[in-house]
Every structure is written in structure tokens, then in C-alpha cells.
Design a protein around this motif. Structure first.
Motif, PDB file in Angstrom:
ATOM      1  N   CYS A  76      -3.576 -54.943 -52.957  1.00 53.54           N
ATOM      2  CA  CYS A  76      -4.464 -54.633 -51.825  1.00 53.54           C
ATOM      3  C   CYS A  76      -4.492 -55.857 -50.919  1.00 53.54           C
ATOM      4  O   CYS A  76      -4.423 -56.988 -51.404  1.00 53.54           O
ATOM      5  CB  CYS A  76      -5.878 -54.328 -52.312  1.00 53.54           C
ATOM      6  SG  CYS A  76      -6.015 -52.916 -53.433  1.00 53.54           S
ATOM      7  N   ASP A  80      -4.768 -57.345 -46.421  1.00 54.52           N
ATOM      8  CA  ASP A  80      -5.111 -57.136 -45.016  1.00 54.52           C
ATOM      9  C   ASP A  80      -3.933 -56.492 -44.306  1.00 54.52           C
ATOM     10  O   ASP A  80      -2.787 -56.919 -44.447  1.00 54.52           O
ATOM     11  CB  ASP A  80      -5.461 -58.471 -44.356  1.00 54.52           C
ATOM     12  CG  ASP A  80      -6.712 -59.096 -44.963  1.00 54.52           C
ATOM     13  OD1 ASP A  80      -7.624 -58.334 -45.338  1.00 54.52           O
ATOM     14  OD2 ASP A  80      -6.758 -60.334 -45.079  1.00 54.52           O
ATOM     15  N   ASP A 126      -5.067 -51.335 -38.919  1.00 58.05           N
ATOM     16  CA  ASP A 126      -6.020 -50.258 -39.186  1.00 58.05           C
ATOM     17  C   ASP A 126      -5.363 -48.925 -39.526  1.00 58.05           C
ATOM     18  O   ASP A 126      -5.956 -48.101 -40.228  1.00 58.05           O
ATOM     19  CB  ASP A 126      -6.953 -50.067 -37.984  1.00 58.05           C
ATOM     20  CG  ASP A 126      -7.907 -51.236 -37.796  1.00 58.05           C
ATOM     21  OD1 ASP A 126      -8.078 -52.019 -38.752  1.00 58.05           O
ATOM     22  OD2 ASP A 126      -8.465 -51.375 -36.687  1.00 58.05           O
ATOM     23  N   ALA A 133      -5.672 -47.037 -47.323  1.00 54.47           N
ATOM     24  CA  ALA A 133      -6.190 -47.805 -48.463  1.00 54.47           C
ATOM     25  C   ALA A 133      -5.631 -47.292 -49.783  1.00 54.47           C
ATOM     26  O   ALA A 133      -5.784 -47.936 -50.818  1.00 54.47           O
ATOM     27  CB  ALA A 133      -7.720 -47.739 -48.485  1.00 54.47           C
ATOM     28  N   CYS A 137      -7.748 -49.165 -52.514  1.00 53.92           N
ATOM     29  CA  CYS A 137      -8.259 -50.456 -52.059  1.00 53.92           C
ATOM     30  C   CYS A 137      -9.530 -50.331 -51.223  1.00 53.92           C
ATOM     31  O   CYS A 137     -10.078 -51.350 -50.785  1.00 53.92           O
ATOM     32  CB  CYS A 137      -7.184 -51.184 -51.260  1.00 53.92           C
ATOM     33  SG  CYS A 137      -5.635 -51.411 -52.163  1.00 53.92           S
ATOM     34  N   ALA A 138      -9.981 -49.114 -50.998  1.00 56.77           N
ATOM     35  CA  ALA A 138     -11.169 -48.897 -50.174  1.00 56.77           C
ATOM     36  C   ALA A 138     -12.410 -49.600 -50.713  1.00 56.77           C
ATOM     37  O   ALA A 138     -13.182 -50.162 -49.926  1.00 56.77           O
ATOM     38  CB  ALA A 138     -11.424 -47.401 -50.008  1.00 56.77           C
ATOM     39  N   ASN A 156     -12.578 -52.926 -49.406  1.00 56.60           N
ATOM     40  CA  ASN A 156     -12.358 -52.981 -47.966  1.00 56.60           C
ATOM     41  C   ASN A 156     -11.000 -53.574 -47.602  1.00 56.60           C
ATOM     42  O   ASN A 156     -10.884 -54.388 -46.681  1.00 56.60           O
ATOM     43  CB  ASN A 156     -13.472 -53.783 -47.284  1.00 56.60           C
ATOM     44  CG  ASN A 156     -13.539 -53.522 -45.785  1.00 56.60           C
ATOM     45  OD1 ASN A 156     -13.211 -52.434 -45.323  1.00 56.60           O
ATOM     46  ND2 ASN A 156     -13.953 -54.539 -45.028  1.00 56.60           N
ATOM     47  N   LYS A 157      -9.979 -53.162 -48.351  1.00 59.22           N
ATOM     48  CA  LYS A 157      -8.622 -53.615 -48.099  1.00 59.22           C
ATOM     49  C   LYS A 157      -7.694 -52.409 -47.942  1.00 59.22           C
ATOM     50  O   LYS A 157      -8.110 -51.265 -48.109  1.00 59.22           O
ATOM     51  CB  LYS A 157      -8.116 -54.505 -49.242  1.00 59.22           C
ATOM     52  CG  LYS A 157      -8.906 -55.800 -49.435  1.00 59.22           C
ATOM     53  CD  LYS A 157      -8.662 -56.784 -48.305  1.00 59.22           C
ATOM     54  CE  LYS A 157      -9.405 -58.099 -48.540  1.00 59.22           C
ATOM     55  NZ  LYS A 157      -9.182 -59.071 -47.445  1.00 59.22           N
ATOM     56  N   ARG A 158      -6.449 -52.675 -47.623  1.00 60.89           N
ATOM     57  CA  ARG A 158      -5.431 -51.642 -47.470  1.00 60.89           C
ATOM     58  C   ARG A 158      -4.420 -51.749 -48.615  1.00 60.89           C
ATOM     59  O   ARG A 158      -4.290 -52.801 -49.234  1.00 60.89           O
ATOM     60  CB  ARG A 158      -4.703 -51.808 -46.130  1.00 60.89           C
ATOM     61  CG  ARG A 158      -5.636 -51.895 -44.926  1.00 60.89           C
ATOM     62  CD  ARG A 158      -6.201 -50.554 -44.541  1.00 60.89           C
ATOM     63  NE  ARG A 158      -7.224 -50.676 -43.510  1.00 60.89           N
ATOM     64  CZ  ARG A 158      -7.681 -49.663 -42.786  1.00 60.89           C
ATOM     65  NH1 ARG A 158      -7.182 -48.444 -42.969  1.00 60.89           N
ATOM     66  NH2 ARG A 158      -8.625 -49.843 -41.885  1.00 60.89           N
TER      67      ARG A 158
END
Length: 347
Positions: A294, A296, A299, A303, A312-313, A316-318
Motif C-alpha cells: 500500500c 501513495d 487519486d 485501494a 489499503c483503504a 488511507n493508501k492505494r
């Protein structure tokens, strides 16, 4: 002294001869002389995946699921060469495709797996990269970065996560595998054969091109103890012993294999490993050039990733799935740009 009346007639004759000569030239030869042709082939480490803006743009009918981006090293090098041309302008044809294996360069069509705006029924298959790039005798430079998906890392690493979660070793599993499973040694030998066959096809398709093969950057740290075991922004549950094994017995030998085959063909090899040391996936944000499971990302990147349990939600990552970030691509771009300029000086 020549009579002034003859001058216009002389100019007309000269123009007529020039036009006649032009009709004898092969179609497109003038354009080919005006610019260099560069084709970039490779996998997701070349495509760029989540770094920068999608190319083509999202929603464009020509989107093919290969996840190429404006932040990829070919795009960065293209811009640098445009600002300071190496004698002539350089036209890039980038056909790198996420999830590509060696066979997708010359032999086998690929079905892309981009998780972004996937059409109903999935992405249609795309042709081999040699055909998509239109390699021919007017191609001046070919860059290639491929091989990891042929081991494949997508098979080895998930097993390391699985074994690590229950306190076991993937090193043992892949060193002395069960029946029907290739050992790492067998995988590397197979990759060497596949890479050799692929380069032969590239040289056949582009006989006048300078071919540049690019290795993989640092992923794991020099000492596995630098990793926070269990962290999804790094290498998850993989044990420190297995991280050392992945670095020394998998990634480094893969790079050596690519370098060895490159040397056999007399090609250039770009070794990005030394310049990326100290910027591995286990370094803090701002220092790392490699995002973890996961990380950065832009947008538009999800995730979760299809076919995996990665989510990864909650942090708060992708789902970056261990790929170079913008800084990583910038570093590779410096090395590749230098190699291309050197190659074109000798073309």
C-alpha cells in the motif's frame, strides 16, 4: 562573364533535377532523416502505473489497460530530449504494458489488467510489443525493461506473505519446492532462455537499432532489519530472512541474468540498482523510491487490486503493489537518458 538571362533558366533546371531526384527516394525517407525513432518496451516498472496522468487520458477510446502514465521514465526522458535534442528530435513510441512478461515482447499477445476503468468483460488482448511499436529498419533506439513478471514475482511474493503470516519461510519453499513447482534456480534459467530468444527477435525486427536493456532498481533494503514487519506500506508479513533471500537470491540474480544476456548481444545495460540504494521500500516517505503493498498514488488509482485480498483503504493508501514512485522513475530516467544520448552519438 555569364549572361544574366541564363540565371533563371539555371535555377529552373536545378529545381527540376532536385524534384526528379526526390521522386526516386523511398516514401518516408525524408521524415526518417529528420528525427530519431525510439521505442520503449517493458512492464509496469516502465509503464508507470499510478505515477502521473494516464496516457492515453482516462475515458479515451484508445485506452488499452496497460496503465502507462506521464510520470513514467520514458515520458520524463522524452521531455528532456525534446528540450535538448541530441542533434535531431526524438520520437518516442511507448508500448510498455503493466503485467507484461518476456513472451509479450515478441511472441504472445497480452491481456492487460489495469484496475482503472476496466470495461465490462475486461480489457481486450493487445498485440506483441514488437508489433505495437512498429519496429523496423528505421528504428534507432529500443529500450527494454522486462523479466520480473516472468519469474514471476507475482507468484513468489504472495507466497512469502502467506508463509510469513504463519511463521514459515518462502525461501525454503522455492529452494526445495513441491512437485510441479519450479525452484528459483529453474525460474532464473528459464528467464535467461526467454530473454535470449526475445532479444534475438528484437534485433531481427530492428536490425539498425541500438538496444538498451534496463535492470530493476532496489526494492528490498541492504539489511532486512530496516523493515517494519507487518507494515503494509512496506513488505507486509514477509519475514526478515525471506526479505534478505528475495534481495540476494531473486532480484540481484535476475538483474545479473539481464546483464549477461545483454552482453552476449553486445547491447547496452543500464544498471539502476546502485543509484537507488538507500531508497528501498522500507525507507520513510520522502526517502523511499519504491511504494509498498500500500502506498501513495494518484487519486484515480484504487485501494484494492483485482485478484488479491489487498485493501489499503483502512490506512488511507492505494494498492501500489510494490512499484516505483515518482522519485524512482526520475532516477531511472536520468540513467536511461544518458544511455540513449550515448547510443545516438554512435548511431
Amino acid at each position: 562573364m555569364r549572361h544574366p538571362v541564363l540565371r533563371p533558366r539555371t535555377r529552373v533546371l536545378a529545381v527540376g533535377l532536385a524534384l526528379a531526384a526526390a521522386t526516386l527516394l523511398p516514401s518516408g525517407s525524408a521524415g526518417a532523416a529528420d528525427q530519431y525513432e525510439w521505442a520503449a518496451l517493458g512492464d509496469s516498472f516502465t509503464a508507470g502505473v499510478f505515477v502521473g496522468d494516464p496516457q492515453p487520458p482516462l475515458g479515451d477510446p484508445s485506452q488499452d489497460g496497460c496503465a502507462r502514465t506521464s510520470g513514467s521514465y520514458p515520458s520524463l526522458v522524452e521531455r528532456e530530449l525534446a528540450e535538448s535534442p541530441p542533434g535531431k528530435s526524438v520520437r518516442l513510441t511507448n508500448v510498455a504494458c503493466s503485467s507484461a512478461v518476456i513472451a509479450n515482447i515478441a511472441k504472445v499477445k497480452q491481456t492487460p489488467i489495469s484496475p482503472v476503468q476496466t470495461p465490462a468483460g475486461g480489457w481486450p488482448a493487445v498485440d506483441t510489443q514488437i508489433k505495437r511499436a512498429g519496429l523496423d529498419d528505421e528504428t534507432d533506439v529500443v529500450t527494454i525493461a522486462i523479466g520480473g513478471n516472468s519469474l514471476p514475482f507475482g507468484d513468489i511474493f504472495p507466497k512469502c506473505l502467506e508463509e510469513g503470516a504463519i511463521g514459515k519461510s518462502c525461501r525454503e519453499y522455492f529452494t526445495n519446492p513441491p512437485a510441479g513447482v519450479e525452484s528459483v534456480r529453474e525460474r532464473l534459467a528459464r528467464v535467461q532462455g526467454e530473454y535470449t530468444e526475445m532479444l534475438a527477435e528484437v534485433h531481427k525486427a530492428a536490425p539498425n537499432a541500438k538496444v538498451i536493456n534496463i535492470g530493476y532498481p532496489v526494492i528490498m533494503p541492504a539489511k532486512a532489519s530496516a523493515c517494519d514487519r507487518g507494515s503494509l506500506t512496506e513488505l507486509g508479513a514477509t519475514t526478515h530472512a525471506d526479505i534478505d533471500w528475495l534481495r540476494d537470491d531473486v532480484l540481484k540474480p535476475l538483474n545479473k541474468t539481464i546483464q549477461r544476456v545483454s552482453s552476449f548481444f553486445g547491447d547496452r545495460y543500464v544498471n539502476v540498482y546502485p543509484s537507488s540504494e538507500g531508497h528501498d521500500v522500507c525507507q520513510p516517505a520522502g526517502t523511499k523510491w519504491m511504494e509498498g503493498i500500500c502506498g501513495d498514488a494518484a487519486d484515480y488509482w484504487p485501494a484494492t487490486f483485482p485478484g488479491t485480498s489487498v485493501d489499503c483503504a483502512p490506512i488511507n493508501k492505494r494498492a501500489t503493489m510494490i512499484h516505483p514512485n515518482a522519485a524512482g522513475h526520475a532516477n531511472t530516467a536520468v540513467q536511461v537518458e544518458r544511455a540513449i544520448r550515448n547510443a545516438l552519438r554512435q548511431h
